[in-house]
Design a protein around this motif. Structure first.
Motif, PDB file in Angstrom:
ATOM      1  N   ARG A  76     -24.606 -17.827-105.830  1.00  0.00           N
ATOM      2  CA  ARG A  76     -25.177 -17.923-107.117  1.00  0.00           C
ATOM      3  C   ARG A  76     -25.155 -16.191-107.274  1.00  0.00           C
ATOM      4  N   GLU A 138     -27.221 -14.574-104.404  1.00  0.00           N
ATOM      5  CA  GLU A 138     -28.088 -15.643-103.687  1.00  0.00           C
ATOM      6  C   GLU A 138     -27.163 -16.516-102.732  1.00  0.00           C
ATOM      7  N   THR A 140     -26.582 -20.274-100.711  1.00  0.00           N
ATOM      8  CA  THR A 140     -27.163 -21.795-100.336  1.00  0.00           C
ATOM      9  C   THR A 140     -26.150 -22.008 -99.461  1.00  0.00           C
ATOM     10  N   HIS A 144     -28.999 -26.610 -97.238  1.00  0.00           N
ATOM     11  CA  HIS A 144     -29.853 -26.118 -98.201  1.00  0.00           C
ATOM     12  C   HIS A 144     -30.726 -24.921 -97.877  1.00  0.00           C
ATOM     13  N   ARG A 145     -30.278 -24.077 -96.891  1.00  0.00           N
ATOM     14  CA  ARG A 145     -31.225 -22.649 -96.873  1.00  0.00           C
ATOM     15  C   ARG A 145     -30.708 -21.826 -97.649  1.00  0.00           C
ATOM     16  N   ARG A 146     -31.491 -20.744 -98.156  1.00  0.00           N
ATOM     17  CA  ARG A 146     -31.217 -19.967 -99.152  1.00  0.00           C
ATOM     18  C   ARG A 146     -31.411 -18.447 -98.492  1.00  0.00           C
ATOM     19  N   LYS A 148     -30.688 -14.110 -99.458  1.00  0.00           N
ATOM     20  CA  LYS A 148     -30.218 -12.658-100.277  1.00  0.00           C
ATOM     21  C   LYS A 148     -28.927 -12.237 -99.467  1.00  0.00           C
TER      22      LYS A 148
END
Length: 514
Positions: A76, A138, A140, A144-146, A148
């Motif tokens: 994203r 960003e 993912t 489901h870990r995020r 930078k």
């Protein structure tokens, strides 16, 4: 007993020291590994599920999908209103492969795409157009870990980008061999179309070596590894290096940067574009061959930019569509040389205007992409074997590629956190060598290897070859020093000191919007 105990203790301590020394050497060596080497080490310790069949065997994609999906990430990106890429004619014709653009009423603007983890320590390949001009990136992961992401470097000539997240022991997709992919072979496309994460579609390889004219549109010889792409009486052609794998596996907006894999779960391409009148899937998708991507990504990681060799010729396809007056030949396959640059590798090898390149490394040349992709895999100083037709006789010629004359590759990317601010700088860096330190009479610094359009360095006219010695009065020796320095802002101001490529000293202050 005491003597035995002492012997065992000595052996234990010695073994621990040896192991520790090995680990230090191993880690240092790993930093200099190419992605192929890193993957070999990874798969030596992490065996893939056995008995995955090829496309010639049973049609069962479950194991390949299970092997690949964990390593395909959702990207994203966030844009300021000034850097948000607007829809172009390219997007309308070929589909909005810049990702799904969010409603433009909200600020800031957002888009999304896909990426593929290729190294356990966080390196991710995606398309240049997915991260181009992004202020914030960003990631993912499938679990489901995020994170930078930081832009390591980009290459608009192939529409590839290498980004990185701070993570370890990540799942990866095994790099395959795109040369071995066959037309008619089953393939899977894995990505995040329409924000539908971890989507797998199936199809076949429809064609190889496709050039569809969507990468680059300027007649810029500095960005083309072949030198000028046209003579004064020739039609304008695009500068991008295209040799796409075409597939009918469903690819839609948001799939850009995702994986095209064979049924063994091996990465053979990076999904890049679709041909569509509606902006959605109509049966034609295109992926960048992984054999080309390997070279580009390894260069970006090692040098901060892509090092290209150049033949130094301009040419025209021999198809009827591109036949021009003065080209007299009955051949329909090959590339007609329309010009040779003085002092180029082609000139040194004896290539002449009017020669027809019929083969590269023994393989028949049908169109320009057959030659372009082969050359794009090589470095300056590498040799390439060509077969040329002169008159009625064919001859074999070995060309030593020469460095391109570009002053620096300008690409795209740009910014809160150290990672976001680093991206906002819009540049890639390498530590100075001893000879560079002597040339500029400095004891520390980094050299700018790439400047990306829209970033601070681009706006401040700090070109490739610039030496950065300090940021916010802190001495700079490497990228980690940059990360630390740019988080030490005073009233949102960033002061950069160093030397222009000609040796002129500068000390400039910039405002960094919060």
């Amino acid at each position: 007993m005491k003597r035995i105990g002492l012997t065992l203790l000595t052996a234990f301590v010695g073994g621990a020291m040896a192991l520790g020394t090995y680990k230090v050497i191993e880690n240092k060596y790993a930093d200099n590994m190419g992605f192929d080497e890193k993957q070999q080490v990874y798969y030596a310790s992490n065996r893939m599920t056995p008995n995955i069949v090829s496309s010639a065997g049973e049609v069962d994609f479950t194991q390949a999908a299970a092997a690949v999906t964990p390593a395909v990430v959702y990207i994203r990106t966030t844009y300021s209103s000034s850097s948000d890429p607007r829809q172009s004619e390219f997007e309308r014709m070929f589909g909005d492969m810049f990702g799904q653009r969010m409603p433009q009423r909200s600020q800031p603007q957002m888009a999304s795409g896909s990426g593929v983890i290729i190294s356990p320590d966080g390196y991710i390949v995606t398309n240049n157009h997915v991260v181009s001009k992004a202020d914030k990136i960003e990631i993912t992961t499938n679990d489901h870990r995020r994170f930078k992401a930081k832009v390591i470097g980009t290459d608009p000539n192939t529409d590839l980008a290498l980004i990185k997240i701070d993570a370890e022991n990540l799942p990866i997709v095994k790099l395959g061999n795109s040369d071995e992919a066959k037309v008619g072979e089953w393939v899977l496309a894995v990505g995040n179309p329409f924000n539908l994460t971890s989507t797998v579609t199936a199809g076949i390889v429809s064609a190889k070596g496709r050039g569809i004219g969507i990468i680059g549109s300027e007649d810029n010889s500095d960005d083309n590894p072949f030198g000028p792409t046209r003579m004064s009486n020739e039609p304008k052609v695009r500068t991008g290096i295209e040799s796409f794998i075409q597939t009918d596996a469903a690819i839609n907006p948001g799939n850009s940067g995702g994986a095209l894999v064979n049924t063994k779960g091996e990465l053979i391409g990076i999904n890049s574009a679709i041909a569509s009148h509606t902006g959605s899937y109509e049966g034609y998708g295109f992926a960048i061959p992984i054999n080309l991507a390997k070279k580009v990504l390894n260069d970006i990681k090692k040098y901060g930019a892509v090092k290209r060799g150049m033949i130094g010729v301009s040419f025209a396809d021999l198809s009827e569509a591109y036949k021009t007056p003065g080209i007299n030949t009955d051949k329909t396959n090959g590339l007609y040389i329309t010009g040779v640059l003085p002092n180029s590798g082609g000139a040194a090898a004896g290539l002449k205007e009017g020669d027809i390149i019929t083969k590269v490394e023994g393989t028949t040349v049908y169109e320009s992409s057959d030659l372009q992709e082969r050359v794009a895999r090589l470095q300056p100083g590498d040799k390439i074997n060509l077969t040329v037709l002169r008159g009625n006789a064919e001859k074999n010629v070995t060309v030593t590629l020469k460095p391109e004359n570009a002053t620096g590759t300008r690409t795209a990317s740009v910014p809160r956190s150290a990672t976001e601010l680093y991206n906002k700088l819009g540049a890639s860096f390498m530590p100075l060598t001893q000879s560079q330190k002597a040339k500029f009479r400095v004891t520390n610094g980094v050299v700018v290897t790439q400047v990306r359009e829209g970033g601070i360095f681009d706006q401040a006219d700090l070109p490739s070859g610039t030496v950065i010695t300090s940021i916010n009065k802190q001495p700079i020796n490497n990228v980690n020093d940059i990360d630390k320095a740019i988080t030490n802002l005073r009233n949102g101001m960033l002061t950069i000191g160093g030397y222009y490529p000609d040796g002129t000293r500068f000390n400039n202050t910039f405002s960094v919007d919060e």
